[in-house]
Write an enzyme that holds these catalytic residues in place. Structure first.
Site, PDB file in Angstrom:
ATOM      1  N   HIS A 110      29.250 -26.287  88.927  1.00 17.07           N
ATOM      2  CA  HIS A 110      30.066 -25.138  88.467  1.00 17.07           C
ATOM      3  C   HIS A 110      31.523 -25.440  88.819  1.00 17.07           C
ATOM      4  O   HIS A 110      31.820 -25.906  89.917  1.00 17.07           O
ATOM      5  CB  HIS A 110      29.561 -23.894  89.206  1.00 17.07           C
ATOM      6  CG  HIS A 110      30.306 -22.631  88.981  1.00 17.07           C
ATOM      7  ND1 HIS A 110      30.958 -22.321  87.813  1.00 17.07           N
ATOM      8  CD2 HIS A 110      30.480 -21.546  89.796  1.00 17.07           C
ATOM      9  CE1 HIS A 110      31.498 -21.119  87.918  1.00 17.07           C
ATOM     10  NE2 HIS A 110      31.232 -20.637  89.113  1.00 17.07           N
ATOM     11  N   GLU A 142      34.186 -23.296  88.923  1.00 14.32           N
ATOM     12  CA  GLU A 142      35.080 -22.319  89.562  1.00 14.32           C
ATOM     13  C   GLU A 142      35.657 -22.960  90.825  1.00 14.32           C
ATOM     14  O   GLU A 142      34.991 -23.743  91.516  1.00 14.32           O
ATOM     15  CB  GLU A 142      34.346 -21.010  89.891  1.00 14.32           C
ATOM     16  CG  GLU A 142      35.341 -19.929  90.318  1.00 14.32           C
ATOM     17  CD  GLU A 142      34.798 -18.504  90.283  1.00 14.32           C
ATOM     18  OE1 GLU A 142      33.589 -18.305  90.122  1.00 14.32           O
ATOM     19  OE2 GLU A 142      35.639 -17.582  90.422  1.00 14.32           O
ATOM     20  N   ASP A 167      36.338 -22.383  93.842  1.00 12.30           N
ATOM     21  CA  ASP A 167      35.764 -22.396  95.189  1.00 12.30           C
ATOM     22  C   ASP A 167      34.817 -23.585  95.366  1.00 12.30           C
ATOM     23  O   ASP A 167      34.544 -24.003  96.492  1.00 12.30           O
ATOM     24  CB  ASP A 167      35.048 -21.075  95.519  1.00 12.30           C
ATOM     25  CG  ASP A 167      34.100 -20.598  94.428  1.00 12.30           C
ATOM     26  OD1 ASP A 167      34.332 -20.904  93.256  1.00 12.30           O
ATOM     27  OD2 ASP A 167      33.118 -19.918  94.765  1.00 12.30           O
ATOM     28  N   HIS A 195      27.470 -18.675  87.210  1.00 15.99           N
ATOM     29  CA  HIS A 195      28.258 -17.487  86.989  1.00 15.99           C
ATOM     30  C   HIS A 195      29.277 -17.631  85.867  1.00 15.99           C
ATOM     31  O   HIS A 195      29.875 -16.649  85.423  1.00 15.99           O
ATOM     32  CB  HIS A 195      28.914 -17.203  88.363  1.00 15.99           C
ATOM     33  CG  HIS A 195      30.130 -16.439  88.458  1.00 15.99           C
ATOM     34  ND1 HIS A 195      31.280 -16.864  89.054  1.00 15.99           N
ATOM     35  CD2 HIS A 195      30.370 -15.179  88.019  1.00 15.99           C
ATOM     36  CE1 HIS A 195      32.185 -15.920  89.020  1.00 15.99           C
ATOM     37  NE2 HIS A 195      31.677 -14.902  88.410  1.00 15.99           N
ATOM     38  N   ASP A 254      25.998 -20.683  92.484  1.00 17.48           N
ATOM     39  CA  ASP A 254      26.321 -19.290  92.837  1.00 17.48           C
ATOM     40  C   ASP A 254      25.072 -18.408  92.982  1.00 17.48           C
ATOM     41  O   ASP A 254      25.037 -17.507  93.837  1.00 17.48           O
ATOM     42  CB  ASP A 254      27.222 -18.669  91.761  1.00 17.48           C
ATOM     43  CG  ASP A 254      28.697 -18.965  91.992  1.00 17.48           C
ATOM     44  OD1 ASP A 254      29.064 -19.352  93.110  1.00 17.48           O
ATOM     45  OD2 ASP A 254      29.479 -18.814  91.036  1.00 17.48           O
ATOM     46  N   TYR A 272      26.625  -9.474  97.147  1.00 15.68           N
ATOM     47  CA  TYR A 272      27.018 -10.615  96.310  1.00 15.68           C
ATOM     48  C   TYR A 272      26.508 -10.424  94.881  1.00 15.68           C
ATOM     49  O   TYR A 272      27.241 -10.581  93.901  1.00 15.68           O
ATOM     50  CB  TYR A 272      26.440 -11.897  96.927  1.00 15.68           C
ATOM     51  CG  TYR A 272      26.807 -13.163  96.218  1.00 15.68           C
ATOM     52  CD1 TYR A 272      27.914 -13.913  96.629  1.00 15.68           C
ATOM     53  CD2 TYR A 272      26.057 -13.635  95.159  1.00 15.68           C
ATOM     54  CE1 TYR A 272      28.248 -15.089  95.983  1.00 15.68           C
ATOM     55  CE2 TYR A 272      26.383 -14.803  94.511  1.00 15.68           C
ATOM     56  CZ  TYR A 272      27.479 -15.534  94.921  1.00 15.68           C
ATOM     57  OH  TYR A 272      27.800 -16.696  94.261  1.00 15.68           O
ATOM     58  N   HIS A 309      26.816 -20.813  98.375  1.00 14.08           N
ATOM     59  CA  HIS A 309      27.466 -19.888  99.314  1.00 14.08           C
ATOM     60  C   HIS A 309      26.413 -19.383 100.298  1.00 14.08           C
ATOM     61  O   HIS A 309      25.334 -18.921  99.889  1.00 14.08           O
ATOM     62  CB  HIS A 309      28.043 -18.665  98.601  1.00 14.08           C
ATOM     63  CG  HIS A 309      29.197 -18.968  97.687  1.00 14.08           C
ATOM     64  ND1 HIS A 309      30.403 -19.445  98.141  1.00 14.08           N
ATOM     65  CD2 HIS A 309      29.326 -18.847  96.348  1.00 14.08           C
ATOM     66  CE1 HIS A 309      31.225 -19.602  97.119  1.00 14.08           C
ATOM     67  NE2 HIS A 309      30.601 -19.248  96.016  1.00 14.08           N
TER      68      HIS A 309
HETATM   69 FE1  FEO Z   1      31.554 -18.722  90.477  1.00 13.17          FE
HETATM   70 FE2  FEO Z   1      31.212 -19.475  93.832  1.00 13.17          FE
HETATM   71  O1  FEO Z   1      31.970 -19.538  92.106  1.00 13.17           O
END
Ligand code: FEO
Length: 394
Positions: A80, A82, A84, A146, A165, A193, A226
């Site tokens: 992914h 994104e 982060d 996500h 995610d 979350y 995460h």
């Molecule tokens: Fe959709 Fe943890 O980034």
């Protein structure tokens, strides 16, 4: 030598970072911090799965170096894009000169948009596999979990699903596994979350879980990008996702409101009294006293939401506009909604909120209640009755 606690299976290591001080994840309040999980698989081929937020790139590099030389990394999987998870990719890719990046087709497009078109990228689709020696990776595209680019990586024979995610939580901890942390806090953060990140994608989640099962993927460990890794009972979080995605909720009413001179506050309390008289659980939340992320988490397991606002300049109070923009975007399913409020001369808050909710496709009970200036006894009786009526409906 890497510490044993970072080995999540034989020759598979957690090399991620803990962001103890994160309190705001693009607007989602993260009072317990976060982690960005990255995994290193050391087989005949060496694979890094996901990177971390760029501010922790050096820490990630040190963690990787504790396990292997950068020259030995054959693949970097970008589940992914994104930031982060990918914003230290340019730095890591620069060090791992022999590595090919693996991503979905959309992932490749997103990598190029973010970091330029100078990487060696191999794209994969659902069902594609990559043999590493003793292990095989199977890729599962997971668009919108996500972002459109998202995918998951399944490691066999270890049966570890690196889900990115999905199934994550924002929870900083020195512990890595579900059986090492407080179970209540873990599920609370998993719910928060889900509510704040994945709630709009409930139907996609249900289909994806079915598809994963049909592919014969039965993980004994779910390692998200995460938070805590699910190893003691991964089906617990999968079942929780199914329940949340299906809109399953308790006999509970969330009352969300704001107030200027106390009228809407009095109405909110009268509605709460009416609802509790029917034995339902009630959560009363004044928006300027409650984080929006928490409000949304309470709504996740509520069967009804009753929302109140004073009228200001012929509009709903600004905090209600903020709330409705957030909650209509998250598209909660299967809840009953009702609106109330107060005004001095023109009115408009209840009408505006009702129109916004109906436009979003919410199931709204009308009419709401709107009172002039200060609620009198009759007004408060009507509020009590509204609470009773919604409670008896759920
Ligand atoms: Fe959709 Fe943890 O980034």
């Amino acid at each position: 030598m890497i510490e044993l606690k970072t080995a999540i299976a034989e020759n598979i290591f957690w090399v991620g970072v803990v962001d103890w001080n994160l309190r705001d994840f693009h607007g989602y309040v993260t009072n317990r911090g976060a982690t960005y999980n990255s995994y290193l698989i050391a087989d005949e081929k060496t694979v890094l799965v996901d990177t971390v937020k760029h501010t922790f790139a050096e820490e990630l590099a040190t963690n990787i170096k504790d396990v292997t030389d950068f020259d030995k990394i054959d693949y970097i999987i970008v589940n992914h894009v994104e930031m982060d998870h990918s914003s230290s990719l340019p730095m890591i890719a620069e060090k791992a000169k022999n590595a090919t990046i693996i991503a979905s087709e959309k992932g490749k497009e997103h990598i190029i948009c973010h970091y330029g078109d100078h990487f060696k990228i191999q794209t994969v689709k659902t069902g594609d596999t990559l043999n590493l020696g003793d292990r095989t990776l199977t890729f599962v595209e997971a668009p919108m979990l996500h972002w459109p680019d998202s995918m998951m990586t399944y490691v066999t024979p270890d049966k570890i699903l690196m889900s990115n995610d999905a199934f994550g939580q924002h929870l900083a901890s020195s512990q890595r596994f579900d059986d090492e942390v407080d179970e209540h806090i873990l599920m609370e953060e998993a719910g928060t979350y889900y509510a704040n990140i994945l709630m709009p994608f409930g139907p996609i989640i249900i289909r994806k879980i079915q598809e994963i099962t049909q592919l014969g993927i039965a993980p004994t460990m779910i390692a998200p990008s995460h938070g805590i890794i699910w190893r003691s009972n991964p089906s617990r979080i999968v079942n929780a996702y199914l329940q949340w995605s299906e809109g399953k909720a308790k006999r509970k009413i969330s009352i969300v409101y704001d107030t200027m001179w106390g009228s809407t506050d009095k109405m909110a309390h009268a509605i709460a009294d009416g609802a509790t008289s029917q034995g339902v659980e009630v959560k009363l939340m004044k928006l300027r006293a409650t984080e929006l992320s928490e409000v949304v988490t309470e709504i996740l397991d509520s069967k009804a939401v009753i929302v109140g606002s004073p009228t200001m300049n012929n509009q709903m109070f600004p905090t209600l506009g903020h709330f409705l923009a957030y909650i209509t975007g998250l598209r909660p399913k299967g809840k009953v909604w009702s609106f109330f409020g107060s005004f001095g001369w023109g009115g408009g808050a209840v009408r505006g909120m009702t129109e916004t909710a109906k436009k979003a496709g919410f199931e709204v009970r009308e009419p709401g209640i709107e009172v002039k200036f200060v609620p009198n006894d009759e007004d408060l009786r009507k509020c009590f009755e509204l609470g009773k009526q919604i409670a008896s409906e759920i």
